[in-house]
Design a protein around this motif. Structure first.
Motif, mmCIF file in Angstrom:
data_model
loop_
_atom_site.group_PDB
_atom_site.id
_atom_site.type_symbol
_atom_site.label_atom_id
_atom_site.label_comp_id
_atom_site.label_asym_id
_atom_site.label_seq_id
_atom_site.Cartn_x
_atom_site.Cartn_y
_atom_site.Cartn_z
ATOM 1 N N PHE A 181 1.531 -69.570 105.252
ATOM 2 C CA PHE A 181 0.568 -68.196 105.327
ATOM 3 C C PHE A 181 -1.008 -68.476 104.708
ATOM 4 O O PHE A 181 -1.832 -68.168 105.216
ATOM 5 N N LEU A 182 -0.626 -69.274 103.654
ATOM 6 C CA LEU A 182 -2.046 -69.293 102.518
ATOM 7 C C LEU A 182 -1.885 -70.878 102.433
ATOM 8 O O LEU A 182 -1.103 -71.526 102.494
ATOM 9 N N ARG A 183 -3.239 -71.100 101.903
ATOM 10 C CA ARG A 183 -3.658 -72.529 101.405
ATOM 11 C C ARG A 183 -2.828 -72.880 100.277
ATOM 12 O O ARG A 183 -2.319 -72.156 99.428
ATOM 13 N N THR A 184 -2.292 -74.032 100.289
ATOM 14 C CA THR A 184 -1.452 -74.594 99.295
ATOM 15 C C THR A 184 -2.195 -74.371 97.846
ATOM 16 O O THR A 184 -1.528 -73.795 96.867
ATOM 17 N N MET A 185 -3.445 -74.536 97.836
ATOM 18 C CA MET A 185 -4.277 -74.141 96.306
ATOM 19 C C MET A 185 -5.366 -73.138 96.755
ATOM 20 O O MET A 185 -6.013 -73.096 97.496
ATOM 21 N N MET A 186 -5.018 -72.103 95.894
ATOM 22 C CA MET A 186 -5.969 -70.944 96.515
ATOM 23 C C MET A 186 -6.742 -70.207 95.026
ATOM 24 O O MET A 186 -6.148 -70.345 93.787
ATOM 25 N N ASP A 187 -8.005 -69.900 95.313
ATOM 26 C CA ASP A 187 -8.652 -69.333 94.369
ATOM 27 C C ASP A 187 -9.133 -67.814 94.685
ATOM 28 O O ASP A 187 -10.167 -67.288 94.243
ATOM 29 N N TRP A 188 -8.247 -67.415 95.723
ATOM 30 C CA TRP A 188 -8.202 -65.997 95.951
ATOM 31 C C TRP A 188 -7.132 -65.301 96.434
ATOM 32 O O TRP A 188 -6.006 -65.917 96.446
ATOM 33 N N VAL A 189 -7.051 -64.076 96.375
ATOM 34 C CA VAL A 189 -6.031 -63.056 96.954
ATOM 35 C C VAL A 189 -6.537 -62.371 97.933
ATOM 36 O O VAL A 189 -7.655 -62.055 98.126
ATOM 37 N N ASP A 190 -5.726 -62.139 98.849
ATOM 38 C CA ASP A 190 -5.946 -61.276 100.023
ATOM 39 C C ASP A 190 -5.424 -59.971 100.136
ATOM 40 O O ASP A 190 -4.188 -59.658 99.557
ATOM 41 N N VAL A 191 -6.096 -58.984 100.593
ATOM 42 C CA VAL A 191 -5.874 -57.513 100.328
ATOM 43 C C VAL A 191 -4.675 -57.468 101.359
ATOM 44 O O VAL A 191 -3.641 -56.544 100.875
ATOM 45 N N ARG A 192 -4.415 -58.116 102.262
ATOM 46 C CA ARG A 192 -3.275 -57.908 103.057
ATOM 47 C C ARG A 192 -1.789 -58.109 102.213
ATOM 48 O O ARG A 192 -0.998 -57.543 102.593
ATOM 49 N N ASP A 193 -1.999 -59.064 101.311
ATOM 50 C CA ASP A 193 -0.843 -59.235 100.375
ATOM 51 C C ASP A 193 -0.585 -58.256 99.557
ATOM 52 O O ASP A 193 0.393 -58.184 98.909
ATOM 53 N N TYR A 194 -1.304 -57.340 99.367
ATOM 54 C CA TYR A 194 -0.875 -55.984 98.262
ATOM 55 C C TYR A 194 -0.647 -54.756 99.281
ATOM 56 O O TYR A 194 -1.109 -53.781 98.874
ATOM 57 N N GLY A 195 -0.421 -55.072 100.746
ATOM 58 C CA GLY A 195 -0.228 -53.691 101.386
ATOM 59 C C GLY A 195 -1.355 -53.317 102.332
ATOM 60 O O GLY A 195 -1.096 -52.430 102.782
ATOM 61 N N ALA A 196 -2.611 -53.913 102.460
ATOM 62 C CA ALA A 196 -3.451 -53.435 103.324
ATOM 63 C C ALA A 196 -3.176 -53.741 104.779
ATOM 64 O O ALA A 196 -2.726 -54.738 105.082
ATOM 65 N N LYS A 197 -3.414 -52.810 105.524
ATOM 66 C CA LYS A 197 -2.978 -52.733 106.835
ATOM 67 C C LYS A 197 -4.083 -53.475 107.756
ATOM 68 O O LYS A 197 -3.870 -53.997 108.736
ATOM 69 N N GLY A 198 -5.272 -53.029 107.537
ATOM 70 C CA GLY A 198 -6.481 -53.171 108.224
ATOM 71 C C GLY A 198 -6.308 -52.727 109.805
ATOM 72 O O GLY A 198 -6.841 -53.455 110.846
ATOM 73 N N ASP A 199 -5.669 -51.654 109.782
ATOM 74 C CA ASP A 199 -5.713 -51.158 111.404
ATOM 75 C C ASP A 199 -6.515 -50.086 111.618
ATOM 76 O O ASP A 199 -6.660 -49.475 112.667
ATOM 77 N N GLY A 200 -7.517 -49.665 110.884
ATOM 78 C CA GLY A 200 -8.380 -48.861 111.016
ATOM 79 C C GLY A 200 -7.796 -47.364 111.009
ATOM 80 O O GLY A 200 -8.670 -46.358 110.942
ATOM 81 N N VAL A 201 -6.567 -47.126 110.602
ATOM 82 C CA VAL A 201 -5.867 -45.804 110.502
ATOM 83 C C VAL A 201 -5.461 -45.543 109.200
ATOM 84 O O VAL A 201 -5.552 -44.553 108.680
ATOM 85 N N THR A 202 -4.931 -46.686 108.601
ATOM 86 C CA THR A 202 -4.052 -46.565 107.260
ATOM 87 C C THR A 202 -5.115 -46.460 106.044
ATOM 88 O O THR A 202 -6.046 -47.272 106.266
ATOM 89 N N ASP A 203 -4.823 -45.720 105.342
ATOM 90 C CA ASP A 203 -5.629 -45.623 103.979
ATOM 91 C C ASP A 203 -5.590 -46.963 103.176
ATOM 92 O O ASP A 203 -4.516 -46.779 102.609
ATOM 93 N N ASP A 204 -6.335 -48.013 103.185
ATOM 94 C CA ASP A 204 -6.101 -49.043 102.562
ATOM 95 C C ASP A 204 -6.751 -49.270 100.997
ATOM 96 O O ASP A 204 -6.769 -50.130 100.374
ATOM 97 N N SER A 205 -7.170 -47.993 100.468
ATOM 98 C CA SER A 205 -7.845 -47.907 99.254
ATOM 99 C C SER A 205 -6.992 -48.626 98.121
ATOM 100 O O SER A 205 -7.297 -49.606 97.220
ATOM 101 N N SER A 206 -5.809 -47.952 97.842
ATOM 102 C CA SER A 206 -4.963 -48.412 96.804
ATOM 103 C C SER A 206 -4.779 -50.060 96.925
ATOM 104 O O SER A 206 -4.563 -50.619 95.816
ATOM 105 N N ALA A 207 -4.316 -50.504 98.229
ATOM 106 C CA ALA A 207 -4.216 -51.900 98.500
ATOM 107 C C ALA A 207 -5.391 -52.838 97.964
ATOM 108 O O ALA A 207 -5.266 -53.793 97.405
#
Length: 765
Positions: A181-207
């Motif tokens: 799912f992710l690059r072998t070497m990363m200098d970033w984190v993805d908000v989806r890995d912290y529970g963000a849905k990105g569906d335009g409905v769910t509140d993703d603020s805490s993620a």
């Protein structure tokens, strides 16, 4: 990333041969029933397909098998649980890989999906493989998505379907497949890995907040999707956006590490919305005092209401600035001027108010006020009170009737600050407002201090470049800007646009350039410093008319006008914003210093005058004025008769009351009558006379009287008619003649000769 390699974590359970006392018949919690001595599960030492394995008889409707050890869960990590199963005898069941989510304190997490897809065992001895992928991110291919409260899981399987069948189960495998799912070497984190849905409905603020907190020096990626943020979100880590955000206007996105326009445009996938959101963050303590437009062109389809963008503040006093870009106004109806006609009552005792305005609710704050009688230039609606029907004006009316109809024209501005109650120390730097005749430029707040516009292009305003409709111009600074009119091809008489206006005191207008407006500036208030500007307003009309470049609209100007290039425009000094324009006991026209300027004209008639004084009431006089070191020049048209005039449209000056008028050391080209005060002229009399007179009207500034003679100096001997030298001293008188512009020298007898007479239009104190 592979935690089992990089951190030595044990993810998979031990082989069944190690003992069944660690295998639960329930959810895998400590203390639950195990398969050790259960009677329906035994170890098989050798199987042709599996080697050692577990043989189990299905006795429950959902037969669970869970390892009681912990498989840890980390944001951004993904595991695949793989199990091989075959039916041996009896009823054929269905099998699915499973994992029980557990909190850090050991409690079960309820409501989460705990099992993957089912596989039916269709024949005896046939090996079937079931698997499930689990993790914290809502990603394609992930079967079990756990929330941020999940600390670890108990992996295993479920048998469902009819009871009575016997199955054999190979040792369970758990592998870290994060690299899928992710690059072998990363200098970033993805908000989806912290529970963000990105569906335009769910509140993703805490993620978003969790991702930022866990970044720890890395960047945060907002991957593809539409993310609803119903709360304030602050990123203290760098962030980049593949997806877009949606937020209520009352909530803000603060990008501390990459606070510039491109990030906000990427975040909201819209230039205007990104600009508004960046401004909102600018006024809300993002550790930045400047919004950098990064040289970008922002297209506006409607006026940008700055206070509405900020949303939660109507006053602000900390320094903030926007710099380095272009704001391009689009051709939309949102920028059309709104015009309202309404009657209003006027009481001279309250010259800044109109009362009993019937349709006041339709009159917008910031509207230009025009009327048949008594309305000066650049008078605006400062505020309205709908309940009382009262309009408060930016400047006083003078001589208006008790009731008349007024026209209120609300220009639309690219940047509109009128929603603030007060704004201090705002800076606009190195920004071009590209209006192309579609809108006006900047509407200042109704109150404030030190609004600073520097190194900007005010390009093509439809009506106004910068407007003050109140006192938000107090101490305003305009430095090194270019004001470019849309009316450059029009004759002067047809132009309507104005560069800017001022109502309050103490502005600094320095080193600007303005091209062919009706007026470069209308300056109310006093205490201004106007220096180093070049404004030109000519046209190709033969011997055409000109308009004022700068209007000084306060009789007590207390202003220095120094080192400017005034090109085909005159300076006009009025008291048109005085509600009681007749002189009473206040200071009259005074405090204006015009020093060291180039004042140039071309192709104008001899009647043209570069400096006007225009009183709007009776009894005024010049009470302190300096005009020195200027160069007055005209070419191509007619030579000027003179450079100064009093516009008597409404009233005359009191020409005998001038005080402290200093006009000297100026140079003139193609000007017939060159004003001076004091003036020294030669008087030559060749036929003996006891009384000598000289007309000084050509020299007296602004029709002033030759009020006093301060010196009479003979040039050579003064002689009688018989050429005898006379040694007696004459006396002199000023204010001689019908207009008081002549001086008289009186001798003790009839004499002839030459003297130099020095006279002033003001009596020295």
């Amino acid at each position: 990333m592979n935690k089992s390699i990089t951190e030595g974590l044990v993810l998979a359970p031990p082989a069944f041969a190690a003992g069944l006392n660690v295998w639960s018949r329930q959810d895998g919690l400590s203390g639950s029933d195990t398969y050790d001595n259960s009677g329906n599960a035994v170890l098989v030492a050798v199987d042709q397909d599996f080697g050692g394995c577990l043989e189990m008889v299905k006795t429950d409707s959902v037969q669970k098998l869970r390892w009681m050890g912990n498989t840890p869960i980390f944001p951004g990590c993904y595991y695949r649980v793989t199990i091989r199963v075959k039916a041996i005898s009896g009823n054929l069941a269905r099998v699915r890989a499973a994992a029980t989510p557990v909190k850090a304190n050991g409690d079960l997490v309820f409501g989460a999906t705990t099992a993957g897809p089912e596989v039916a065992l269709s024949a005896y001895g046939r090996v079937e493989t079931v698997s499930v992928i689990l993790g914290t991110g809502n990603r394609g291919g992930v079967n079990l998505t756990f929330g941020q409260d999940v600390a670890f899981t108990h992996v295993g399987l479920d048998l469902v379907g009819p009871n009575g069948g016997t199955v054999r189960i190979d040792d369970i495998e758990v592998e870290d497949i994060t690299s899928a799912f992710l690059r072998t070497m990363m200098d970033w984190v993805d908000v989806r890995d912290y529970g963000a849905k990105g569906d335009g409905v769910t509140d993703d603020s805490s993620a978003f907040e969790r991702a930022d907190a866990d970044a720890n020096g890395r960047a945060v990626l907002v991957s593809s999707g539409t993310y609803l943020l119903n709360n304030h979100v602050t990123f203290n880590s760098p962030v980049r956006f593949e997806g877009r955000c949606e937020m209520p206007r009352s909530k803000r996105l603060s990008l501390v590490r990459n606070f510039e326009i491109n990030s906000y445009i990427d975040a909201f996938d819209d230039e205007e919305e990104g600009f508004r959101r960046a401004i909102q963050a600018l006024f809300n303590f993002t550790d930045h005092d400047t919004l950098d437009l990064m040289g970008r062109r922002i297209e506006l389809t409607e006026p940008l209401d700055v206070q509405a963008a900020v949303y939660d503040k109507t006053t602000y006093a900390n320094q903030r600035s926007i710099k380095n870009g272009q704001i391009d106004v689009q051709n939309t109806a949102s920028f059309d001027t709104t015009t309202v006609t309404a009657s209003g009552d006027f009481d001279p005792s309250s010259p800044r108010e109109l009362t009993n305005v019937p349709n006041i609710s339709s009159i917008a704050v910031g509207s230009l006020v025009q009327g048949p009688v008594g309305v000066g230039r650049e008078v605006y609606v400062k505020s309205t009170n709908v309940s009382t029907g009262v309009i408060t004006l930016s400047a006083a009316l003078w001589g208006a009737p008790s009731q008349q109809a007024y026209t209120f024209r609300r220009f639309k501005y690219a940047l509109d600050f009128s929603g603030f109650d007060q704004l201090q120390r705002f800076v606009l730097e190195d920004v071009e407002l590209l209006m192309a005749g579609r809108s006006s430029g900047i509407l200042l707040p109704p109150a404030g201090l030190i609004f600073h516009i520097k190194d900007c292009f005010i390009n093509g305003p439809r009506d106004r470049g910068v407007t003050s409709h109140g006192l938000g111009c107090q101490g305003m600074l305009i430095d090194r800007c270019q004001f470019l009119s849309t009316e450059q091809q029009k004759d002067v008489s047809a132009r309507q646009t104005i560069g800017f206006n001022v109502n309050a005191n103490d502005t600094k207008i320095r080193n600007n350039r303005a091209v062919k407006f009706r007026h470069f500036a209308v300056l109310g208030g006093s205490g201004h410093i106007v220096t180093g500007n070049h404004f030109f307003q000519g046209d190709n009309d033969t011997l055409g008319e000109r308009t004022a470049g700068i209007v000084f609209a306060d009789a007590q100007a207390k202003t220095v006008f120094v080192g400017n290039y005034v090109d085909n425009a005159y300076l006009e000094w009025t008291n048109e914003h005085d509600g009681a324009p007749d002189f009473q006991s206040e200071f009259s026209f005074g405090g204006l210093q015009i020093l060291g300027n180039i004042i140039f004209s071309s192709n104008v008639p001899s009647s043209y005058r570069p400096i006007h004084i225009k009183p709007f009431g009776q009894g005024h006089y010049i009470n302190g004025m300096t005009v020195t070191g200027n160069n007055f020049k005209t070419i191509r048209g007619q030579s000027l008769e003179r450079v100064d005039m009093v516009d008597t449209t409404y009233a005359e000056l009191d020409y005998g009351r001038f005080t402290d008028v200093n006009v000297h050391s100026n140079t003139f080209q193609a000007v017939a009558k060159q004003f001076q005060n004091p003036v020294t002229v030669p008087v030559v009399v060749n036929t003996a006379a006891a009384s000598w007179e000289t007309d000084l009207a050509d020299y007296m500034p602004f029709k002033g009287r030759a009020k006093v003679v301060t010196a009479v100096l003979p040039d050579g001997a003064i002689r009688t008619g018989s050429n005898a030298a006379v040694w007696t001293m004459p006396y002199a008188s000023g204010s001689i003649g019908a207009n008081g512009q002549s001086a008289r020298v009186v001798w003790s007898e009839a004499v002839k000769g030459k003297v130099f007479v020095t006279a002033r239009c003001d009596a020295p104190t």
